[in-house]
Design an enzyme around this catalytic site. Structure first.
Site, PDB file in Angstrom:
ATOM      1  N   ASN A 152      31.311  47.852  37.793  1.00  0.00           N
ATOM      2  CA  ASN A 152      31.310  49.130  38.535  1.00  0.00           C
ATOM      3  C   ASN A 152      30.976  50.340  37.662  1.00  0.00           C
ATOM      4  O   ASN A 152      30.377  51.305  38.131  1.00  0.00           O
ATOM      5  CB  ASN A 152      32.603  49.320  39.340  1.00  0.00           C
ATOM      6  CG  ASN A 152      33.843  49.352  38.497  1.00  0.00           C
ATOM      7  OD1 ASN A 152      33.827  49.003  37.323  1.00  0.00           O
ATOM      8  ND2 ASN A 152      34.933  49.783  39.090  1.00  0.00           N
ATOM      9  N   GLU A 251      42.977  46.682  31.940  1.00  0.00           N
ATOM     10  CA  GLU A 251      42.775  47.754  32.930  1.00  0.00           C
ATOM     11  C   GLU A 251      42.405  47.062  34.232  1.00  0.00           C
ATOM     12  O   GLU A 251      41.301  46.521  34.357  1.00  0.00           O
ATOM     13  CB  GLU A 251      41.638  48.692  32.487  1.00  0.00           C
ATOM     14  CG  GLU A 251      41.885  49.401  31.162  1.00  0.00           C
ATOM     15  CD  GLU A 251      42.962  50.469  31.260  1.00  0.00           C
ATOM     16  OE1 GLU A 251      43.364  50.820  32.384  1.00  0.00           O
ATOM     17  OE2 GLU A 251      43.411  50.939  30.204  1.00  0.00           O
ATOM     18  N   CYS A 286      38.195  51.820  40.421  1.00  0.00           N
ATOM     19  CA  CYS A 286      39.635  51.527  40.374  1.00  0.00           C
ATOM     20  C   CYS A 286      40.472  52.774  40.641  1.00  0.00           C
ATOM     21  O   CYS A 286      41.611  52.664  41.065  1.00  0.00           O
ATOM     22  CB  CYS A 286      39.987  50.943  39.016  1.00  0.00           C
ATOM     23  SG  CYS A 286      39.430  51.988  37.671  1.00  0.00           S
ATOM     24  N   GLU A 464      43.538  53.057  27.336  1.00  0.00           N
ATOM     25  CA  GLU A 464      42.229  53.299  26.737  1.00  0.00           C
ATOM     26  C   GLU A 464      42.026  54.799  26.658  1.00  0.00           C
ATOM     27  O   GLU A 464      42.484  55.543  27.527  1.00  0.00           O
ATOM     28  CB  GLU A 464      41.132  52.630  27.566  1.00  0.00           C
ATOM     29  CG  GLU A 464      41.237  51.114  27.524  1.00  0.00           C
ATOM     30  CD  GLU A 464      40.055  50.381  28.140  1.00  0.00           C
ATOM     31  OE1 GLU A 464      39.457  50.910  29.100  1.00  0.00           O
ATOM     32  OE2 GLU A 464      39.739  49.284  27.651  1.00  0.00           O
TER      33      GLU A 464
HETATM   34  P1  NAP Z   1      36.394  40.780  38.078  1.00  0.00           P
HETATM   35  O1  NAP Z   1      35.834  39.860  39.094  1.00  0.00           O
HETATM   36  O2  NAP Z   1      37.801  40.618  37.670  1.00  0.00           O
HETATM   37  O3  NAP Z   1      35.426  40.621  36.794  1.00  0.00           O
HETATM   38  C1  NAP Z   1      35.620  41.358  35.621  1.00  0.00           C
HETATM   39  C2  NAP Z   1      35.037  40.572  34.453  1.00  0.00           C
HETATM   40  O4  NAP Z   1      35.719  39.327  34.333  1.00  0.00           O
HETATM   41  C3  NAP Z   1      33.566  40.237  34.608  1.00  0.00           C
HETATM   42  O5  NAP Z   1      32.956  40.231  33.339  1.00  0.00           O
HETATM   43  C4  NAP Z   1      33.627  38.838  35.189  1.00  0.00           C
HETATM   44  O6  NAP Z   1      32.470  38.064  34.937  1.00  0.00           O
HETATM   45  C5  NAP Z   1      34.810  38.255  34.471  1.00  0.00           C
HETATM   46  N1  NAP Z   1      35.441  37.173  35.231  1.00  0.00           N
HETATM   47  C6  NAP Z   1      35.420  36.949  36.561  1.00  0.00           C
HETATM   48  N2  NAP Z   1      36.127  35.855  36.878  1.00  0.00           N
HETATM   49  C7  NAP Z   1      36.609  35.361  35.710  1.00  0.00           C
HETATM   50  C8  NAP Z   1      37.415  34.246  35.385  1.00  0.00           C
HETATM   51  N3  NAP Z   1      37.881  33.422  36.316  1.00  0.00           N
HETATM   52  N4  NAP Z   1      37.710  34.056  34.077  1.00  0.00           N
HETATM   53  C9  NAP Z   1      37.257  34.898  33.143  1.00  0.00           C
HETATM   54  N5  NAP Z   1      36.484  35.978  33.383  1.00  0.00           N
HETATM   55  C10 NAP Z   1      36.168  36.207  34.658  1.00  0.00           C
HETATM   56  O7  NAP Z   1      36.227  42.299  38.480  1.00  0.00           O
HETATM   57  P2  NAP Z   1      34.916  43.050  39.011  1.00  0.00           P
HETATM   58  O8  NAP Z   1      34.675  42.632  40.408  1.00  0.00           O
HETATM   59  O9  NAP Z   1      33.807  42.900  38.032  1.00  0.00           O
HETATM   60  O10 NAP Z   1      35.402  44.573  38.952  1.00  0.00           O
HETATM   61  C11 NAP Z   1      36.165  45.144  39.935  1.00  0.00           C
HETATM   62  C12 NAP Z   1      37.632  45.193  39.545  1.00  0.00           C
HETATM   63  O11 NAP Z   1      37.782  45.867  38.300  1.00  0.00           O
HETATM   64  C13 NAP Z   1      38.466  45.994  40.534  1.00  0.00           C
HETATM   65  O12 NAP Z   1      39.683  45.333  40.770  1.00  0.00           O
HETATM   66  C14 NAP Z   1      38.698  47.311  39.805  1.00  0.00           C
HETATM   67  O13 NAP Z   1      39.832  48.015  40.208  1.00  0.00           O
HETATM   68  C15 NAP Z   1      38.805  46.850  38.395  1.00  0.00           C
HETATM   69  N6  NAP Z   1      38.554  47.971  37.485  1.00  0.00           N
HETATM   70  C16 NAP Z   1      39.613  48.530  36.821  1.00  0.00           C
HETATM   71  C17 NAP Z   1      39.404  49.616  35.978  1.00  0.00           C
HETATM   72  C18 NAP Z   1      40.540  50.253  35.229  1.00  0.00           C
HETATM   73  O14 NAP Z   1      40.279  51.058  34.350  1.00  0.00           O
HETATM   74  N7  NAP Z   1      41.781  49.919  35.533  1.00  0.00           N
HETATM   75  C19 NAP Z   1      38.119  50.131  35.835  1.00  0.00           C
HETATM   76  C20 NAP Z   1      37.065  49.538  36.524  1.00  0.00           C
HETATM   77  C21 NAP Z   1      37.298  48.448  37.349  1.00  0.00           C
HETATM   78  P3  NAP Z   1      31.344  37.903  36.082  1.00  0.00           P
HETATM   79  O15 NAP Z   1      30.749  39.233  36.248  1.00  0.00           O
HETATM   80  O16 NAP Z   1      30.418  36.933  35.489  1.00  0.00           O
HETATM   81  O17 NAP Z   1      32.030  37.416  37.315  1.00  0.00           O
END
Ligand code: NAP
Length: 485
Positions: A152, A251, A286, A464
């Site tokens: 994102n 995060e 997020c 962070e």
């Molecule tokens: P995600 O599905 O959890 O993926 C994040 C990262 O983890 C990606 O590099 C993804 O790789 C990898 N990943 C996915 N499944 C995995 C698994 N089973 N084992 C190990 N790694 C895995 O999240 P997203 O859809 O990319 O991002 C959206 C989420 O991020 C939302 O929940 C949002 O709130 C959160 N977020 C939080 C913050 C904060 O600062 N708190 C900031 C931004 C986003 P792939 O891309 O290859 O699937």
């Protein structure tokens, strides 16, 4: 436009994945195939970790001032290339170009901030209770860091990790999201060109996150994991980190309440709510407002003004001038958002704007969703409890401050929250009662480099940015010196 081909970055070299495997990146606004990316697995990840391990002693021993000078060069190069990198963000993530440019411009600031902070990692000389002993407390880089990032904010989520890690003297293996690897590789290119030594930063891209993450989590050479992503994936990574007591900074997801009291500047509150709900990756952030709480006495003034602004939002390709809301990242994301809206409507919600996917004319091939406003919703419905991750605003009303605080805190998340009021006493009471890592008071702009950012509860661990962002990549060592008699 022909699809570009991108390689992995390991030990200062651009290399193919084993067997020349690649995967495709597609533009979420058009569905077009825009790039072929090296598709790595465990073996390439292991080589990245090995390179980071070998580079660690000399990078850790490099004075912080010198490391900072290199990081400042990275910042300068990213600034020179800001438009070029922002175009990659639009191509793979879909957000409007002006927003992408803003993200890249902000993200590069972490190199400057942490270049300065690393020079001020002073430690302490602690007054000793014994005449013959001296007590020193020093910070030392934790070692090889794995950084796993989401799609994102394809630039900012990376620099918020790799800048403090490298500034602290750590070396890094970065695994960016498979949807947005081009931005990560452009940042690696800036690091390479700025003179970051081989092995200090390695980038492993791949379509299959599990084998890469398994190697990062299972390899004992990795000492720390910085992860941004969903709470669900965070929990599985935390279990794996426990096996080796790896240090972690997480995060995770959010469910931000946006609160409007009756004494608020309503025009500013409407402006803020639209910005933080729809104008950050179309609600896929997020810290986006997830639920709006409006005091009952001003709901009839706030809601129509808000709906009017939402209906005027321009939805389209991020490359089209003037567009404010881009597509969702993929069809799965759009289905999830629409499922929450359909569920709310089935339970009796009223749709005041939007309410479904946009599939007409130039929007036909992308994953667009109409900016949506829902009223007559309830706190316990999924649309108010789950992270929506799309341009949908459920609006609830409340009577009293006490009731509001209870309802706003009634979630497993605790990342960001916002409140609008002109009453100073209320600012203090509500800001101190909200169980969130970030509280915006008459402010919906988010955070800055200078303050720590992170979540309470299931929204994360660690911080962070700020001074704390550097400490996350350092171990604290106490040295007790017994003076010769
Ligand atoms: P995600 O599905 O959890 O993926 C994040 C990262 O983890 C990606 O590099 C993804 O790789 C990898 N990943 C996915 N499944 C995995 C698994 N089973 N084992 C190990 N790694 C895995 O999240 P997203 O859809 O990319 O991002 C959206 C989420 O991020 C939302 O929940 C949002 O709130 C959160 N977020 C939080 C913050 C904060 O600062 N708190 C900031 C931004 C986003 P792939 O891309 O290859 O699937």
């Amino acid at each position: 436009m022909a699809a570009q081909r991108y390689q992995l970055y390991i030990n200062g070299k651009w290399v193919d994945a084993d067997g020349g495997r690649t995967f495709e990146v597609r533009d979420p606004a058009t569905g077009d195939h825009v790039a072929d990316i090296a598709d790595a697995g465990a073996a390439e990840t292991r080589r990245g970790i090995q390179a980071a391990h070998q580079a660690f002693p000399s990078w850790a021993a490099t004075p912080a001032k010198q490391r900072g000078e290199i990081l400042r060069k990275v910042q300068g190069l990213m600034q020179e290339r800001v438009d070029e990198i922002a175009k990659l963000v639009v191509l793979e993530n879909g957000k409007p170009f002006a927003e992408a440019r803003g993200e890249v411009g902000f993200s590069l600031g972490y190199f400057g901030w942490f270049a300065e902070e690393a020079r001020r990692a002073y430690g302490a000389l602690v007054p000793s209770p014994f005449p013959n002993k001296r007590l020193w407390v020093v910070g030392q880089p934790v070692g090889v860091v794995a950084a796993i990032t989401p799609w994102n904010f394809p630039a900012n989520m990376i620099t918020r990790k790799i800048a403090p890690a490298m500034a602290a003297g750590c070396t890094v293996v970065l695994k960016p999201a498979s949807a947005t690897p081009m931005t990560a590789l452009a940042i690696a290119r800036a690091c390479h060109d700025a003179g970051v030594p081989p092995g200090v930063l390695n980038v492993i891209t791949g379509a299959r996150s599990v084998p890469i993450a398994e190697e990062l989590m299972g390899n004992p050479l990795v000492k720390k994991v910085g992860f941004t992503g969903s709470t669900e994936v965070g929990k599985t990574l935390m279990e794996r980190a426990a096996k080796q007591i790896k240090r972690i900074s997480f995060e995770l997801g959010g469910n931000a309440p946006f609160i409007v009291f009756e004494d608020a500047d309503l025009a500013a509150a409407v402006e803020g709510a639209v910005a933080i709900k729809y104008l950050r990756v179309g609600g896929q952030s997020c810290i986006c407002a997830n639920r709006l709480y409006v005091q009952e006495t001003v709901a009839d003034r706030f809601i129509p003004a808000f709906v009017e602004k939402v209906k005027a939002l321009k939805v389209g390709s991020g490359f089209e001038p003037g567009m404010q809301v881009g597509p969702l990242i993929n069809e799965e994301g759009r289905k999830k958002v629409h499922g929450l809206v359909e569920d709310a409507v089935a339970r009796g919600a009223t749709v005041l704007a939007g309410g479904g996917p946009l599939k007409e004319g130039p929007l036909a091939k992308g994953y667009f969703y109409a900016p949506t406003v829902l009223t007559n919703v309830k706190d316990q419905w999924p649309v108010c409890q789950e992270e929506i991750f799309g341009p949908v605003a459920p609006i609830l009303t409340f009577k009293t401050e006490e009731e509001l605080i209870r309802r706003a805190n009634d979630t497993t998340f605790g990342l960001a929250s916002y409140l609008y009021t002109r009453d100073l006493g209320r600012v203090v009471r509500v800001a101190e009662s909200l169980e969130y890592g970030l509280v915006g008071v008459n402010d919906a702009a988010g955070y800055t480099h200078e303050i720590p950012f992170g979540g309470f509860k299931e929204s994360g661990l660690g911080r962070e940015g700020g001074q704390e962002g550097l400490e996350e990549y350092m171990e604290t060592k106490s040295i007790v010196v017994n003076l010769p008699g």
